[in-house]
Write a protein that holds these residues in place. Structure first.
Motif, PDB file in Angstrom:
ATOM      1  N   PHE A   1       0.816  -1.217   0.000  1.00  0.00           N
ATOM      2  CA  PHE A   1       0.000   0.000   0.000  1.00  0.00           C
ATOM      3  C   PHE A   1       0.853   1.271   0.000  1.00  0.00           C
ATOM      4  CE2 PHE A   1      -2.238  -3.333   2.435  1.00  0.00           C
ATOM      5  CZ  PHE A   1      -3.253  -3.596   1.516  1.00  0.00           C
ATOM      6  N   ASP A   2       0.223   2.372  -0.330  1.00  0.00           N
ATOM      7  CA  ASP A   2       0.878   3.684  -0.335  1.00  0.00           C
ATOM      8  C   ASP A   2       0.803   4.363   1.027  1.00  0.00           C
ATOM      9  OD1 ASP A   2       1.571   3.473  -3.016  1.00  0.00           O
ATOM     10  OD2 ASP A   2      -0.337   4.321  -3.686  1.00  0.00           O
ATOM     11  N   LYS A   3       0.430   3.604   2.040  1.00  0.00           N
ATOM     12  CA  LYS A   3       0.325   4.106   3.410  1.00  0.00           C
ATOM     13  C   LYS A   3       1.086   3.175   4.347  1.00  0.00           C
ATOM     14  CE  LYS A   3      -4.175   5.879   2.505  1.00  0.00           C
ATOM     15  NZ  LYS A   3      -5.350   6.392   2.974  1.00  0.00           N
ATOM     16  N   LYS A   4       1.448   3.711   5.496  1.00  0.00           N
ATOM     17  CA  LYS A   4       2.109   2.905   6.516  1.00  0.00           C
ATOM     18  C   LYS A   4       1.120   1.865   7.041  1.00  0.00           C
ATOM     19  CE  LYS A   4       4.691   5.196   9.403  1.00  0.00           C
ATOM     20  NZ  LYS A   4       5.151   5.961  10.580  1.00  0.00           N
ATOM     21  N   LEU A   5       1.551   0.596   7.094  1.00  0.00           N
ATOM     22  CA  LEU A   5       0.711  -0.515   7.545  1.00  0.00           C
ATOM     23  C   LEU A   5       1.149  -0.939   8.939  1.00  0.00           C
ATOM     24  CD1 LEU A   5      -1.446  -2.714   6.848  1.00  0.00           C
ATOM     25  CD2 LEU A   5       0.446  -4.084   5.949  1.00  0.00           C
ATOM     26  N   ASN A   6       0.167  -1.153   9.811  1.00  0.00           N
ATOM     27  CA  ASN A   6       0.474  -1.583  11.177  1.00  0.00           C
ATOM     28  C   ASN A   6      -0.494  -2.692  11.577  1.00  0.00           C
ATOM     29  OD1 ASN A   6       1.711  -1.704  13.657  1.00  0.00           O
ATOM     30  ND2 ASN A   6       1.311   0.415  14.201  1.00  0.00           N
ATOM     31  N   TYR A   7      -0.091  -3.472  12.564  1.00  0.00           N
ATOM     32  CA  TYR A   7      -0.912  -4.551  13.109  1.00  0.00           C
ATOM     33  C   TYR A   7      -0.375  -4.887  14.492  1.00  0.00           C
ATOM     34  CZ  TYR A   7       3.045  -7.326  11.484  1.00  0.00           C
ATOM     35  OH  TYR A   7       4.314  -7.809  11.275  1.00  0.00           O
TER      36      TYR A   7
END
Length: 166
Positions: free
Chosen positions: A115-121
């Motif tokens: 994705f073009d956004k920061k991914l968190n989990y």
């Protein structure tokens, strides 16, 4: 006849362009090196990858392609698929154990953010020698990059949840 042809063409289109979803993992024998003298072994039964909606359980030796649907700037749904045919919306996850001379060097989780956004989990781990889930910290994944998380513990399984963009 026209209706029959239209229905047949529509079904053929769906068959050709739909992704092959894998809701359950096949039964696997999990073998891990616990320490220089001991192995950890268990039979992982045929079971769902997602134990609840958007809560993924992964075992060492698994490589998964998680195809997502994005709505209103958030992850709306996730499903495991056989191949990455939609790379702009498929998270790739690989979990492994690195061993040298019967010594667990590290457990490695590789996550690719498409994705073009920061991914968190968030992540919970279940490790050899413990009888409860333990939360562990995760570094957010920058846009269109790969992140590597490592642990010294011998991890039997991980649960990855609360997927979100930052």
């Amino acid at each position: 006849m026209k209706k029959t042809f239209t229905i047949f063409a529509f079904l053929l289109f769906i068959l050709c362009y739909s992704q092959d979803v894998k809701t359950n993992r096949e039964s696997i024998k999990l073998e891990l090196i616990a320490d220089a003298e001991n192995n950890y072994s268990m039979q992982v039964p045929n079971s769902p990858y997602f134990v609840k909606e958007k809560i993924l359980q992964i075992y060492p030796s698994e490589k998964l392609y998680i195809e997502t649907v994005i709505k209103n700037d958030s992850i709306y749904s996730m499903e495991v698929v056989n191949k990455n045919v939609n790379p702009k919306r498929t998270i790739e996850i690989e979990f492994s154990q690195n061993v040298t001379d019967r010594t667990n060097k590290q457990m490695l989780l590789k996550v690719t953010n498409p994705f073009d956004k920061k991914l968190n989990y968030n992540a919970l781990m279940y490790i050899v020698g413990h009888d409860k889930w333990i939360p562990t910290s995760i570094i957010p994944i920058l846009p269109n990059l790969v992140n590597y998380e490592t642990w010294q513990d011998t991890i039997i399984t991980l649960v990855l949840e609360n997927w979100r963009f930052e």
